[in-house]
Design a protein around this motif. Structure first.
Motif, PDB file in Angstrom:
ATOM      1  N   ALA A 655       0.835  -1.206   0.000  1.00  0.00           N
ATOM      2  CA  ALA A 655       0.000   0.000   0.000  1.00  0.00           C
ATOM      3  C   ALA A 655       0.864   1.249   0.000  1.00  0.00           C
ATOM      4  O   ALA A 655       0.562   2.234  -0.696  1.00  0.00           O
ATOM      5  N   LEU A 656       1.967   1.208   0.751  1.00  0.00           N
ATOM      6  CA  LEU A 656       2.863   2.364   0.779  1.00  0.00           C
ATOM      7  C   LEU A 656       3.567   2.555  -0.568  1.00  0.00           C
ATOM      8  O   LEU A 656       3.931   3.671  -0.936  1.00  0.00           O
ATOM      9  N   LEU A 657       3.758   1.453  -1.301  1.00  0.00           N
ATOM     10  CA  LEU A 657       4.395   1.534  -2.617  1.00  0.00           C
ATOM     11  C   LEU A 657       3.403   1.937  -3.709  1.00  0.00           C
ATOM     12  O   LEU A 657       3.795   2.155  -4.861  1.00  0.00           O
ATOM     13  N   GLY A 658       2.119   1.995  -3.362  1.00  0.00           N
ATOM     14  CA  GLY A 658       1.104   2.344  -4.360  1.00  0.00           C
ATOM     15  C   GLY A 658       0.683   1.157  -5.196  1.00  0.00           C
ATOM     16  O   GLY A 658       0.076   1.331  -6.260  1.00  0.00           O
ATOM     17  N   GLU A 659       0.987  -0.050  -4.740  1.00  0.00           N
ATOM     18  CA  GLU A 659       0.675  -1.254  -5.509  1.00  0.00           C
ATOM     19  C   GLU A 659      -0.759  -1.717  -5.309  1.00  0.00           C
ATOM     20  O   GLU A 659      -1.257  -2.538  -6.076  1.00  0.00           O
ATOM     21  N   MET A 660      -1.442  -1.235  -4.266  1.00  0.00           N
ATOM     22  CA  MET A 660      -2.808  -1.670  -3.988  1.00  0.00           C
ATOM     23  C   MET A 660      -3.810  -0.589  -4.394  1.00  0.00           C
ATOM     24  O   MET A 660      -3.449   0.578  -4.554  1.00  0.00           O
ATOM     25  N   ASN A 661      -5.056  -1.001  -4.558  1.00  0.00           N
ATOM     26  CA  ASN A 661      -6.115  -0.053  -4.885  1.00  0.00           C
ATOM     27  C   ASN A 661      -6.628   0.590  -3.601  1.00  0.00           C
ATOM     28  O   ASN A 661      -7.073  -0.104  -2.680  1.00  0.00           O
ATOM     29  N   LYS A 662      -6.550   1.888  -3.572  1.00  0.00           N
ATOM     30  CA  LYS A 662      -7.012   2.629  -2.387  1.00  0.00           C
ATOM     31  C   LYS A 662      -8.485   2.958  -2.566  1.00  0.00           C
ATOM     32  O   LYS A 662      -8.873   3.599  -3.543  1.00  0.00           O
ATOM     33  N   THR A 663      -9.316   2.519  -1.616  1.00  0.00           N
ATOM     34  CA  THR A 663     -10.750   2.790  -1.701  1.00  0.00           C
ATOM     35  C   THR A 663     -11.166   3.949  -0.797  1.00  0.00           C
ATOM     36  O   THR A 663     -12.225   4.524  -0.980  1.00  0.00           O
ATOM     37  N   ASN A 664     -10.298   4.258   0.163  1.00  0.00           N
ATOM     38  CA  ASN A 664     -10.638   5.352   1.086  1.00  0.00           C
ATOM     39  C   ASN A 664      -9.357   5.840   1.752  1.00  0.00           C
ATOM     40  O   ASN A 664      -8.365   5.130   1.829  1.00  0.00           O
ATOM     41  N   GLY A 665      -9.403   7.106   2.205  1.00  0.00           N
ATOM     42  CA  GLY A 665      -8.292   7.650   2.958  1.00  0.00           C
ATOM     43  C   GLY A 665      -7.219   8.277   2.076  1.00  0.00           C
ATOM     44  O   GLY A 665      -7.370   8.403   0.855  1.00  0.00           O
ATOM     45  N   ARG A 666      -6.130   8.676   2.753  1.00  0.00           N
ATOM     46  CA  ARG A 666      -5.015   9.311   2.056  1.00  0.00           C
ATOM     47  C   ARG A 666      -3.693   8.736   2.572  1.00  0.00           C
ATOM     48  O   ARG A 666      -3.579   8.335   3.737  1.00  0.00           O
ATOM     49  N   VAL A 667      -2.714   8.705   1.673  1.00  0.00           N
ATOM     50  CA  VAL A 667      -1.373   8.214   2.023  1.00  0.00           C
ATOM     51  C   VAL A 667      -0.365   9.279   1.629  1.00  0.00           C
ATOM     52  O   VAL A 667      -0.322   9.712   0.478  1.00  0.00           O
ATOM     53  N   PHE A 668       0.434   9.707   2.600  1.00  0.00           N
ATOM     54  CA  PHE A 668       1.474  10.711   2.352  1.00  0.00           C
ATOM     55  C   PHE A 668       2.831  10.072   2.621  1.00  0.00           C
ATOM     56  O   PHE A 668       3.014   9.385   3.630  1.00  0.00           O
ATOM     57  N   MET A 669       3.766  10.333   1.730  1.00  0.00           N
ATOM     58  CA  MET A 669       5.132   9.877   1.958  1.00  0.00           C
ATOM     59  C   MET A 669       6.094  10.984   1.571  1.00  0.00           C
ATOM     60  O   MET A 669       5.880  11.698   0.586  1.00  0.00           O
ATOM     61  N   SER A 670       7.156  11.088   2.334  1.00  0.00           N
ATOM     62  CA  SER A 670       8.123  12.159   2.125  1.00  0.00           C
ATOM     63  C   SER A 670       9.512  11.561   1.976  1.00  0.00           C
ATOM     64  O   SER A 670      10.058  11.013   2.927  1.00  0.00           O
ATOM     65  N   GLY A 671      10.055  11.643   0.769  1.00  0.00           N
ATOM     66  CA  GLY A 671      11.409  11.143   0.542  1.00  0.00           C
ATOM     67  C   GLY A 671      11.450   9.999  -0.456  1.00  0.00           C
ATOM     68  O   GLY A 671      10.429   9.439  -0.870  1.00  0.00           O
ATOM     69  N   LYS A 672      12.672   9.666  -0.841  1.00  0.00           N
ATOM     70  CA  LYS A 672      12.917   8.592  -1.802  1.00  0.00           C
ATOM     71  C   LYS A 672      12.792   7.241  -1.101  1.00  0.00           C
ATOM     72  O   LYS A 672      13.187   7.082   0.047  1.00  0.00           O
ATOM     73  N   ILE A 673      12.249   6.237  -1.831  1.00  0.00           N
ATOM     74  CA  ILE A 673      11.952   4.932  -1.233  1.00  0.00           C
ATOM     75  C   ILE A 673      12.908   3.867  -1.762  1.00  0.00           C
ATOM     76  O   ILE A 673      13.262   3.851  -2.940  1.00  0.00           O
ATOM     77  N   SER A 674      13.307   2.960  -0.854  1.00  0.00           N
ATOM     78  CA  SER A 674      13.975   1.721  -1.244  1.00  0.00           C
ATOM     79  C   SER A 674      13.174   0.575  -0.673  1.00  0.00           C
ATOM     80  O   SER A 674      12.573   0.688   0.399  1.00  0.00           O
TER      81      SER A 674
END
Length: 1457
Positions: A655-674
């Motif tokens: 979900a944090l990688l954006g691989e899942m379908n979001k049906t509700n809510g919000r996801v915020f991430m700050s910075g580059k991911i590994s």
């Protein structure tokens, strides 16, 4: 004309004169205006083409060739000024000279304009000066004949000779190309050579000759020009899609490719909008398609003019008063027209091939780019095999159609003109033939509709077959370890039989359809001639009428034969278009699921989820995987996600990688991911490249990463250190090594947020402690980074800043360890279950890399830097053995009948044509001759039909046999073959090569037989007409054979290169699919696209070289054919007194066909040689060195063997391959039934090799292994492997239902399967999914968690109830409580079995009966664990001390058990 000339324009009596005299008016007007008209007509089009050129190249420097052209053009202007001044009274000359002056001044400007536009050779100026030279020549000849003694006459003649000299020099200068110093030598030279070189393809000659002298290599092929590369053509199609659809979502990533416009980063595909894919494809390249259409139109006009000239030629023979020069003129005219026709046809094919090349590149590029954007739901709906088919088969369908779709208008145009000409010859007698012709069209359309349905069904079955083959190759190790090969062979064969049903039906209907169109002209000819004779007694079938009509019927055969192929190709392309369009409109991941916030604006919050609800599938009925997620993680903190198997921990990272379908809510991430996935993704490249992952190499930082990830000792063991090539899926690394390489990659990326999905599960406890301390912990390299750690271990939880407890997709608690341990019962149970199994160890320990049973660690020591062997490329001519293999794969009866009807077809064709010749020479008994002719014609068609039918059936039988041989050859190969061969290379055999055997090769043989009949009949009739033909044919035959040999040598090798380079495409794509999540997490989509484009371009360059070699051949064969036509016609004129008109008509009619016959014969034969390479490549794998026999009927063990489970290993030594060092040396071990043996040792000590030797995955080089008094080498592999069960560390899941995955052989009842599922705690999970044992698992089992997959594999093993079990840390991805229950189940279920356990975590073998310690392939210790533990000098005792395990712990474990 009357005002310009004082003499007549044309002499109507010219054909009766002793020499061809053109009037002065005609020579000074019409003849001169032809080149002028061509120039001014083409000039606007030429300027338009130059301005549309995409290349932005520097203007060429002023060269000596440029200056020479300018000088001679000025001379020509001066000459025309002189003509105008001296011939003021001759208005025709004066007017023509003025136009020439204007044109020449324009040419001066055009020469410089071409230089500025970087045109190396001007087609327009070449044609203009050629036509001017031809126009001036008759004037020179006429004035030379009519010259008198007057000075004026001699001055005019001198002026004409000087004018001819200037035009010839100008023409010669335009035969050369300007040289350029800034052109890369390896780029296709077509754009930089002269126009004659382009016409005759002499620029291809060096390549062809090089291929004749030595086998061609990939480096011999030119690089594609920018305009033909994938990135360019994808961009062009992209622009068309944008115009077709107003809104679009981005799929094409920024590409900093040189020489391309900045708008390359525009959106590529719209999201979920239906569109007709082929519309966009054709619009993108419409200009080149239209240019090819214009060329085809000119070719058709020249082709249709042939029978008209033939009519004049035959009329010449009917009138003995006509001068011979007229016959020679007609002979020359026929030859020139045929030559021009051939040049236009070659150019047309070349243009259309380039369009096909672009089609294939565009489709492959679009499909790959779409794959990188597929949502997880779409990825599960679309298998790897289906996508590979889109690039391998469907893209080829579009490439194949390019040379045929112009027949949609050209065919009706040719048919209409031919019918008009036939009407002029035969009047109303053509009506029955026309009616018959049009009756055949709906019949054929009906057949084509059936073919379309069969093609669509066949492609679906083909997708299923490729998907299953891909599953087999991915799980081949499990297949061999469990002796399941025959179960999967039966599955593949069942799918293949369904596919073969459609292939057989297509073969029969295709044969009927083809013969209808071949037979139609014969029937039309019979009915036309019969009707003509019967309409009136005055209607006499003369040679002129018969053979002009026959020539027209032969021309009619072309479009009629092409129609079924064209319609079939269009049907296949349309089906492919629908498939590609459907794929391109599948759901994509929503890039807005995760909102990116700059670090400086994040308020020190790295991750923030508000009321998040997520699901895997994108439809409302799908259950939520994660719900009510609220989470906030501060920058630089270490957060652990804990929970039971299937609770949603890995889904949280997705979900944090954006691989899942979001049906509700919000996801915020700050910075580059590994991201470090639970199953490490390793690329087929060097270990260093796997770590640095495309970033710049920083030696100091790289060494820090290697040390922190405990990889230093592993690098020392590898043969080329970090430059060692790692095989597909990391086959030459252990599970722990793969995981540490994956972790090192994440570290080297130097990101801000690290998502770590249980990276410590595959490593030993003390190695895990080392990694935690030096990487993850507060003093590690990531101490100031945000770390989200999924873990089943408990030893490091108290060191985490925050713990998040997840249960059934919800966060049930979170906080610091000290707070949670007091209030969270779930965490307390989790920690309590893990305490017994893990010991808190802060000691760094020594690096003992995990060794997996299904990975050949010891092999690493002996591998060279390059593990993956370069694909073998055969050289030289295709051996007769390959043709013999193809023929023998069919049935002898079918092949014999095919040869019989082939011979009868030739004989009946000769009889039919010779009889027609006799008929036209007789003026009496028309009914008799007509009846015999009709019978012969019908017999010819009947024999041709039977020949085609038996050919198709023979090919069908061969196809079935070869696929079966390939499948068995692959599955019988030893594991070493799969370790060194990329999956894509094997898939290429099952996809493209089998498709060639199914479709392309039968078509090539069919065309070859038809053209061979044409060649034999034509040569026979030429000799029948005149024995002088032998004198003409012998030298041309030697020239023909030489050209054919030179061409086929190169063509064959280019086809091999095409196949080999195509394998790289599939291997790269399969690798991309496996690592799709990692690619997206690291945002390296563009780098992946660039690499894929490189593979496509490399393959297309071989394809391009093969095509232009074909054009090279065509031009040269047509030159030979034109010589045959010229010699035949000339000979006929010179000996016309000895030949009848019927004989001349027959000979010339077939001489006109010799161009197509010879060209098609060599081309189809070379296609057979190049396509039979597919048989060669299939046969290569069918004859692979196989492992030992699966079953030995004469030496089968007793039915219930082994009854006890005793194992005696005596003096066992083994190596992986003959040239490698021993990996086991003189091992002597005696294992009693029911004993539990633990095997320990450092990486490379021989643990895996010993277990593999027990199952004969690697064969002993010395010594024996005896199980219950049976030497395992004396029995079949299946008898051994089906009775010894192994539980590997890596979970291999096949696409199919639960039952198939557990029991593919179908030996067990549902009750037994449910029982074993319950014992591994999976029963409730599976029952909750609704479908029970029929619940379908997708490719790789991606719709189950990693832990669930491991439990399913455990159930698969326990179901077999073997007496001997080999365990390889089969519960690494399972939480501790489930692991404890599973260990209890294993001990209970395997209570009476002999168990061999490879130790990764030492606590799992503390209760063993004995411990076997290995080092460097030799046995060091073998005794009870308590004895070894109490011996301070033992290796095992040292390992226990490293892991903080006391001998008393062993006592307590033994007491408990």
């Amino acid at each position: 004309m009357i005002r310009l000339c004082t003499t007549p324009l044309w002499d109507e009596n010219i054909t009766n004169l002793s020499y061809p005299y053109l009037t002065e008016c005609f020579r000074n007007t019409i003849l001169q205006w032809i080149p002028l008209s061509v120039f001014w007509f083409v000039l606007p089009l030429w300027i338009y083409v130059l301005n549309r050129r995409g290349r932005k190249l520097q203007a060429m420097r002023i060269s000596s060739l440029f200056i020479s052209k300018m000088i001679f053009t000025v001379f020509f202007i001066l000459m025309q000024i002189t003509n105008a001044a001296t011939e003021v009274n001759n208005q025709a000359v004066f007017f023509t000279s003025i136009i020439y002056i204007i044109t020449s001044i324009t040419i001066l400007w055009l020469i410089n304009y071409d230089r500025l536009k970087n045109v190396h050779s001007s087609e327009l100026l070449f044609i203009f000066w050629l036509l001017v030279s031809l126009a001036v020549t008759p004037n020179v000849i006429a004035n030379s004949i009519d010259v008198d003694k007057s000075i004026k006459s001699w001055i005019r003649l001198t002026r004409l000779y000087f004018q001819l000299f200037i035009t010839l020099v100008s023409f010669i200068l335009n035969c050369f190309a300007e040289k350029s110093t800034d052109i890369e030598k390896l780029i296709v030279p077509e754009s930089y050579v002269s126009f004659p070189s382009r016409i005759f393809y002499t620029w291809v000659t060096p390549l062809v000759l090089r291929g004749y002298k030595k086998p061609l290599e990939e480096s011999d092929c030119w690089k594609l020009p920018i305009s033909e590369r994938v990135v360019t053509v994808v961009h062009q199609v992209q622009k068309c899609i944008d115009r077709m659809r107003k809104t679009s979502s981005k799929i094409l990533y920024a590409n900093p490719t040189e020489n391309l416009d900045d708008d390359l980063t525009q959106p590529l595909l719209t999201h979920r909008q239906k569109f007709v894919f082929w519309h966009a494809l054709f619009r993108a390249f419409i200009h080149k398609i239209m240019a090819a259409g214009l060329i085809k139109f000119v070719h058709d006009l020249l082709q249709l003019a042939g029978p008209l000239v033939l009519k004049l030629f035959l009329a010449f023979f009917n009138d003995p008063t006509k001068p011979k020069w007229l016959g020679l003129f007609y002979a020359m005219l026929l030859s020139v027209m045929t030559f021009c026709q051939a040049i236009f046809l070659r150019t047309y094919f070349h243009y259309q091939f380039l369009v096909g090349l672009r089609f294939r590149s565009a489709i492959s590029g679009l499909v790959y780019r779409k794959t990188l954007k597929l949502s997880n739901a779409s990825k599960h709906e679309t298998t790897t095999g289906e996508i590979i088919n889109l690039m391998a088969i469907d893209a080829s369908h579009f490439a194949d159609i390019t040379t045929q779709f112009h027949m949609l208008w050209s065919g009706p145009f040719q048919i209409t003109v031919i019918l008009v000409l036939l009407y002029k010859e035969m009047q109303l007698a053509i009506v029955p033939g026309v009616i018959l012709l049009f009756l055949m069209i709906p019949v054929n359309l009906f057949l084509q509709r059936i073919l379309k349905q069969l093609t669509s069904k066949k492609m679906k079955i083909k997708d299923e077959r490729i998907k299953m083959v891909n599953e087999i190759l991915n799980g081949i190790r499990v297949l061999k370890l469990y002796a399941w090969e025959m179960a999967f062979v039966r599955t593949i064969n069942r799918i293949r039989e369904s596919e073969l049903i459609y292939i057989r039906q297509k073969a029969i209907i295709g044969a009927v359809s083809s013969i209808l169109w071949i037979f139609t002209p014969i029937l039309v000819g019979i009915t036309t001639f019969a009707t003509y004779v019967l309409l009136s007694d005055s209607n006499i079938l003369t040679a002129e009428k018969a053979f002009v009509s026959l020539a027209l019927f032969n021309l009619l055969r072309g479009p009629l034969i092409s129609f079924p192929n064209m319609i079939n190709s269009i049907i296949e392309a349309r089906v492919s278009s629908e498939r590609i369009g459907k794929f391109l409109t599948r759901d994509e991941i929503d890039e807005d699921t995760v909102e990116r916030i700059p670090i400086e604006m994040s308020n020190e919050i790295s991750v923030h989820i508000q009321n998040g609800c997520f699901r895997w599938l994108n439809h409302p009925e799908a259950p939520l995987t994660l719900k009510n997620i609220n989470l906030q993680i501060r920058q630089g903190s270490l957060v652990a996600l804990v929970g039971s198997v299937g609770s949603g921990k890995s889904s949280m990272l997705s979900a944090l990688l954006g691989e899942m379908n979001k049906t509700n809510g919000r996801v915020f991430m700050s910075g580059k991911i590994s991201y470090v996935p639970q199953t490490a993704w390793i690329m087929n490249t060097t270990l260093r490249e796997n770590v640095i992952f495309g970033k710049d190499f920083d030696k100091k930082f790289y060494n820090q990463v290697i040390e922190a990830c405990a990889l230093r000792q592993d690098l020392v063991m590898l043969p080329a250190k970090d430059q060692t090539e790692i095989g597909e899926k990391g086959i030459n690394l252990s599970g722990g090594q793969r995981q540490r390489v994956s972790l090192a990659r994440a570290l080297y990326s130097n990101a801000d947020i690290y998502l770590l999905d249980d990276p410590l599960s595959a490593v030993d406890a003390h190695v895990g402690a080392h990694i935690f301390k030096h990487v993850i912990g507060s003093k590690g390299l990531l101490h100031d980074k945000t770390r989200i750690l999924v873990t089943h271990g408990v030893s490091h939880l108290h060191k985490c800043d925050q713990i998040v407890v997840i249960s059934q997709g919800e966060i049930v608690d979170h906080g610091e360890y000290a707070d949670l341990i007091g209030r969270s019962q779930i965490l307390r149970d989790f920690v309590q279950s893990g305490k017994r199994e893990e010991e808190d160890d802060d000691d760094d320990g020594e690096n003992i890399a995990a060794v997996s049973i299904d990975n050949d660690d010891e092999q690493i020591e002996e591998e060279k830097k390059k593990l993956i062997e370069k694909e073998k490329i055969e050289t030289g001519s295709v051996k007769f053995r390959i043709f013999s293999t193809y023929i023998r794969s069919s049935r002898l009866l079918l092949v014999t009948l095919l040869l019989i009807f082939f011979s009868l077809t030739i004989f009946s064709t000769l009889c039919t044509n010779i009889w027609l010749s006799k008929w036209t020479d007789q003026l009496t008994h028309p009914i008799y001759y007509m009846s015999i002719y009709s019978i012969l014609g019908i017999t010819q068609g009947f024999f041709a039909f039977l020949m085609q039918l038996f050919l198709k059936l023979s090919a069908y039988v061969s196809s079935r046999t070869l696929h079966s041989a390939l499948l068995l050859g692959i599955l019988r190969s030893p594991m070493s073959f799969f370790d060194t061969t990329p999956i894509g290379r094997i898939l290429n055999r099952f996809a493209k090569e089998i498709d060639s055997v199914d479709s392309t090769l039968p078509t090539s043989f069919s065309q070859a037989l038809v053209t061979l009949i044409g060649v034999i009949v034509t040569v026979s009739l030429l000799i029948y007409g005149s024995w002088l033909a032998i004198v003409e044919l012998i030298p041309l035959a030697f020239l023909f054979i030489y050209i054919q040999r030179v061409y086929i040598s190169s063509s064959r090798q280019l086809r091999r290169l095409d196949s080999v380079t195509r394998s790289s495409i599939y291997a790269n794509f399969a690798e991309t699919i496996q690592g799709l999540t990692s690619i997206r997490a690291y945002h390296i989509q563009q780098r992946s696209i660039d690499l894929f484009d490189k593979f496509i371009d490399r393959n297309q360059s071989c394809n391009f070289a093969s095509s232009v070699a074909n054009r090279w051949l065509g031009v040269r064969l047509e030159m030979i054919s034109n010589l045959i036509i010229l010699f035949t016609a000339t000979t006929s004129v010179l000996v016309r007194g000895h030949l009848t008109a019927g004989t001349v008509g027959l000979v010339m009619t077939y001489a006109l066909q010799i161009t197509n016959s010879l060209n098609l014969f060599v081309r189809t034969w070379s296609e057979i040689e190049t396509n039979v390479v597919s048989v060669e490549r299939i046969n290569e794998y069918a004859e692979l060195k196989s492992e030992a026999a699966w079953e030995i009927s004469d030496n089968k063990p007793p039915p219930h063997w082994p009854i006890r489970g005793d194992i005696q290993i005596k003096q066992l030594s083994t190596r992986y391959r003959e040239q490698l060092e021993l990996v086991l040396k003189d091992i002597n071990v005696n294992i009693e039934h029911g004993e539990k043996i633990g095997i320990v040792g450092r990486t490379g000590s021989g643990k895996s090799s010993l277990c593999l030797a027990l199952l004969r995955i690697i064969e002993p080089t010395a010594g024996t292994v005896i199980i219950d008094n049976v030497d395992v080498r004396s029995i079949g592999l299946h008898d051994l492997r089906s009775k010894v069960t192994i539980i590997p560390q890596d979970a291999i899941i096949f696409a199919g239902d639960i039952r198939f995955n557990i029991d593919p052989l179908g030996h067990y009842s549902d009750m037994e399967i449910w029982s074993v599922l319950e014992s591994v705690h999976l029963k409730e999970r599976i029952m909750s999914r609704g479908d029970g044992l029929t619940y379908m698992l997708v490719e790789g089992g991606q719709n189950m968690s990693a832990g669930e997959r491991q439990l399913l594999c455990l159930a698969r093993a326990l179901l077999r109830k073997s007496k001997i079990f080999i365990l390889d840390e089969a519960t690494a991805a399972i939480d501790m409580e489930t692991d404890r229950l599973i260990q209890r189940t294993i001990r209970s279920a395997l209570k009476n079995a002999t168990v061999i356990t490879i130790a990764h975590r030492l606590h799992t073998i503390l209760d063993s009966s004995k411990i076997l310690v290995l080092s460097d392939g030799s046995m060091q210790e073998y005794d009870q664990p308590i004895r070894l533990a109490t011996d301070p000098n033992s290796i095992f005792a040292k390992l226990l001390r490293d892991a903080n395990i006391h001998p008393l712990d062993i006592t307590s474990v033994l007491t408990t058990t």
